[in-house]
Design an enzyme around this catalytic site. Structure first.
Site, short mmCIF file in Angstrom:
data_model
loop_
_atom_site.label_atom_id
_atom_site.label_comp_id
_atom_site.label_asym_id
_atom_site.label_seq_id
_atom_site.Cartn_x
_atom_site.Cartn_y
_atom_site.Cartn_z
CB CYS A 145 -0.91 -0.02 1.22
SG CYS A 145 -1.77 -1.58 1.48
CB ALA A 146 3.49 1.98 -2.42
CB ALA A 147 -0.09 6.17 -2.70
N GLY B 247 4.39 7.35 -1.30
CA GLY B 247 5.68 6.94 -1.83
C GLY B 247 6.89 7.24 -0.98
CB SER B 248 7.46 9.02 2.21
OG SER B 248 6.87 10.23 1.80
CE LYS B 249 5.39 4.20 6.33
NZ LYS B 249 4.42 5.23 5.88
CG ASP C 1 -2.02 3.35 -3.72
OD1 ASP C 1 -1.63 3.33 -2.54
OD2 ASP C 1 -3.06 3.92 -4.08
CG ASP D 156 2.34 1.94 6.07
OD1 ASP D 156 2.15 1.82 7.28
OD2 ASP D 156 2.45 3.03 5.51
CB CYS E 87 -0.51 6.40 10.85
SG CYS E 87 -1.80 6.59 9.62
#
Length: 861
Positions: free
Chosen positions: A195-197, A199-201, A227, A292, A345
């Site tokens: 679940c990438a967006a 994109g920071s990680k 994503d 994530d 989070c």
């Protein structure tokens, strides 16, 4: 948090609407906000805007009972949670200027910003995060708003904006940097970011696999960044393209249904990819998985204070089954012996410990929780909870004071919503069907009631809904190995992290895409979150249908997306111009149910029709580029050494080889995955792949150039060590002038030899390398980590820079900084040398003047 977990078709309308509206995420309301004007604290006056309300009784009641902090800490916890989040950023460890930027922060900004520290604040304005390796991540004492609004901080703000745009730093919440550090990624690993967006990680993972690579080489590993949402994929691509990597694949799938790409032995690949043998890998599995997941996002309250008014318990309850499903899919794609990190989070145990416990139950010993308490020792974290309470709250039932401590206490009308896995033991309790009760509900519906089970429940006092403290449950799993990061421990946000190690294959029927289909089906009796019908998660959050009938979204990803937009101050994100947001909604739906219906080109912005030549409608196909004539002309024109691997590494996004505008380069690992994807019928929906290496010449003189393709700025560092033609050195002065003036006539170069060599090049693209001090123009090119080079256009009488203005600005600043540093070092060295010579002369003079004077001087000294 990364997002794009999963929904059914048509389930992303709300998050797209919010993305289009570019919802502001700041600590103030617009003047037209009625909630500000009607605030009781205004005393009936319209004062323009008021701060967001930073309180929610339901939030306080819920988390006081959950015990994530002690009662003695509660006031301090809430006080910090109501303050704006300090800014944080990370230096790109694989950047050519990594050490320069770190030195600039340590020796310049830490000192110059000292006067701007607010009274009562921290002792230093910016500081490296003590738990992040090698001083590569930094915490600022200033919030994002302070950086934008304070004129005295303008230089620092401009520095952050420029370096972020270039890709030398990434602005990211500090706790969001933690999960990738526990993945233990190595350069040869295949990594999946489910679940990438935004994109920071993903960027962080790419940094790690590229960290130890030398110029002209690529790591053996790769990152697949996935994503759910098409628009978020565009944001993800925008973020990660700054990395300039050939080891990334961006895909667009529901995370819980991510394709396994298993090759059947009977499959033949020759017809699909023109290969003479099967691909080297037969299944797409990963050494590391970052899971994530979408969540309620209340750990981001400091960054997104609008969550205060939107928060309710139903958010966490509704997303829990989806989180379990995504995590199980991630484990099924993980190699035996691999590691997966699960993170949210959110502070809610139902989204955290409850999910982890359910995963361990389903995996039945095939995975274990890793104790990582000794890793990153300076990171302040708290162990996971082994017991928690579960608050049953509904918008239509006024029983908010009732607490459920076991699934046994759940009303029979709510057992399909409040599932056993939300409780520590995970035990399921069933009761005999009460035919009378069922008849009453049905009869009420027939007599004109709204048919909602909650209305029947409201009029009953079912004792099963009452909490019995004697039934309180405790998990048998070692959940204390999980970690929870809370805001007041180190002045940041909140996060939950768990690390899994896969010991053996999962039990049968576990981790498959449809294993939780029953739990995720439409629920007519669930007013908080209807996963299939009315709500979708944002890339990191969950959209919930509230009592007033409006959809609300909040998430870390939304905030990070806005951070990028804010810091670029209006610069466009370069989203795909071929399709509009509304068009993308249709594309996502039609990709799963293709039809013969033609799409109106007017809806696509009038530029061109959507791609229909590939398997996935609306997504350009990925095609191996095999035009030998073009490839040979490129090799000949630039004198590219035969040791550079071309065969099978070039791809395009256009099936028509005669109209290819861009040629991308992929690493061997990505090439292997591509071949596998073709052989299994293109199960992967690829939205971005490869490093842009060559672009078709578009200048007026392009037709006169012997080669129709130029080297792109992104691909230049990779191919630079292999270029033997169309390349010259420039002195620092001439290189600086090129960056300043963008175009210089051959006769105007300070170094006449450079002008002569440049005029002798063939028309078209050429490469100018910054000459190191002491090197002659004719010296052979030795490329290392410090080599600086740019692409230029050789015209009839001049050289013109083919680099963006912002890249020129960055290179110019770095060059000037290095020149000043070198000049300062030389001056310092000269002074030291002169001082030493003076001392030696003094000694000689003292010897000449006799012993008496020497003694006198020594005494005075």
């Amino acid at each position: 948090m990364g997002g794009g977990g999963g929904r059914g078709r048509g389930g992303s309308r709300t998050q797209r609407r919010h993305f289009r509206q570019n919802r502001e995420n700041v600590w103030k309301r617009p003047k037209s906000d009625p909630s500000s004007e009607n605030n009781p604290e205004n005393n009936g006056e319209n004062r323009g805007w008021q701060p967001f309300a930073t309180q929610n009784p339901a939030f306080d009641e819920y988390y006081k009972e959950q015990g994530i902090v002690t009662p003695e800490e509660w006031d301090g916890f809430i006080e910090v949670l109501r303050k704006p989040l300090p800014a944080a950023f990370r230096i790109n460890s694989s950047s050519q200027f990594c050490s320069d930027i770190r030195t600039q922060l340590e020796n310049d900004f830490m000192i110059s910003l000292q006067a701007e520290v607010s009274e009562g604040g921290e002792l230093v304005p910016i500081r490296p995060l003590p738990w992040y390796p090698e001083n590569l991540a930094w915490h600022s004492n200033f919030s994002r708003m302070q950086l934008r609004k304070n004129q005295t901080l303008e230089r620092f703000h401009e520095f952050l904006k420029l370096e972020n745009e270039i890709g030398n730093i990434t602005r990211q919440e500090a706790v969001s940097m933690v999960p990738p550090l526990f993945l233990d990624v190595r350069p040869d690993h295949f990594v999946l970011d489910m679940c990438a967006a935004p994109g920071s990680k993903t960027f962080q993972l790419l940094e790690i696999i590229h960290r130890s690579t030398k110029p002209g080489s690529l790591p053996d590993g790769l990152v697949v960044a996935n994503d759910l949402d098409v628009q978020r994929c565009n944001l993800l691509i925008h973020q990660t393209k700054r990395m300039c990597t050939a080891n990334l694949i961006v895909t667009n799938h529901e995370a819980q249904h991510f394709p396994g790409c298993r090759l059947k032995k009977s499959c033949s690949t020759a017809s699909e990819i023109g290969a003479e043998k099967e691909p080297p890998i037969s299944q797409l599995v990963f050494d590391r998985v970052l899971c994530d997941v979408p969540c309620s996002g209340d750990g981001t309250l400091r960054k997104a204070p609008d969550i205060w008014r939107k928060w309710h318990v139903g958010l966490g309850n509704g997303v829990h089954p989806l989180q379990v499903q995504i995590a199980m899919r991630g484990l099924s794609l993980l190699k035996v012996g691999g590691r997966m990190v699960y993170s949210t989070c959110s502070m809610n145990p139902v989204e955290n410990e409850a999910v982890i416990a359910e995963i361990l139950r389903k995996c039945d010993g095939s995975v274990e929780l890793v104790d990582v308490s000794s890793e990153l020792p300076q990171l302040v974290r708290r162990p996971g909870l082994k017991k928690w309470k579960h608050h049953r709250q509904c918008n239509k039932v006024r029983d908010k004071g009732r607490w459920l401590v076991s699934h046994k206490n759940v009303s029979k009308y709510r057992k399909s919503v409040i599932v056993p896995s939300m409780f520590p033991s995970g035990r399921r309790f069933t009761e005999p069907t009460d035919h009378n009760g069922s008849m009453e509900v049905e009869e009420k519906h027939e007599n004109g009631g709204n048919g909602n089970v909650e209305d029947a429940l409201e009029s009953s006092d079912d004792p099963a809904t009452l909490a019995n403290e004697q039934d309180e449950e405790v998990s048998d799993f070692p959940l204390e190995r999980c970690m929870r990061i809370v805001p007041h421990d180190q002045n940041g946000g909140a996060f939950f992290i768990a690390v899994f190690h896969k010991r053996s294959d999962l039990p049968a029927n576990q981790g498959k895409p449809n294993s939780l289909e029953g739990e995720l089906g439409p629920r007519n009796d669930e007013p908080q979150v209807q996963l299939q019908n009315q709500s979708t998660e944002d890339t990191n959050g969950i959209v919930a249908s509230l009592a007033d009938g409006t959809d609300e979204t909040f998430s870390e990803a939304a905030s990070e997306a806005e951070l990028i937009k804010d810091e670029l101050d209006g610069d466009s994100l370069e989203l795909d111009p071929s399709v509009t947001c509304e068009e993308n909604v249709n594309v996502l739906e039609e990709a799963q149910a293709p039809s013969d219906k033609e799409i109106d080109p007017k809806k696509a912005g009038g530029k061109r029709k959507l791609q229909t030549q590939g398997k996935w409608r609306g997504v350009d196909p990925v095609v191996f580029f095999k035009d030998e004539a073009t490839i040979n002309s490129i090799k000949t024109f630039y004198g590219i050494d035969e040791s550079f691997p071309f065969n099978g590494h070039l791809v395009t996004r256009n099936s028509d080889a005669n109209h290819v505008k861009r040629i991308y380069y992929v690493s061997k690992s990505v090439k292997d995955v591509l071949e596998l994807n073709f052989s299994v019928g293109q199960q992967l929906k690829i939205t971005s792949i490869g490093l842009k290496m060559f672009e078709r010449q578009t200048a007026r003189e392009g037709n006169l150039a012997p080669c129709s393709f130029r080297i792109s700025s992104e691909g230049l560092p990779l191919i630079l060590p292999y270029i033997t033609k169309q390349i010259v050195h420039a002195s620092p002065v001439d290189f600086k002038h090129l960056l300043q003036y963008k175009s210089i006539k051959f006769a105007d170069f300070v170094d006449a030899e450079l002008g002569q060599k440049a005029s002798g090049l063939m028309s078209g693209c050429c490469v100018i390398v910054l000459r190191k001090d002491g090197k002659a123009l004719s010296d052979s090119i030795e490329v290392d980590e410090s080599t600086i080079a740019i692409g230029c256009w050789k015209g009839k009488s001049s050289l013109s820079v083919m680099v963006t203005a912002i890249d020129c600005q960055e290179l110019l600043e770095r060059l000037l900084m290095r020149m000043e540093t070198e000049k300062g070092s030389v001056e310092k060295k000269d002074k030291a040398s002169n001082a030493k010579e003076g001392e030696e002369q003094d000694v000689k003079d003292m010897d000449k003047n006799g012993d008496e004077e020497s003694i006198t001087l020594e005494t005075e000294g």
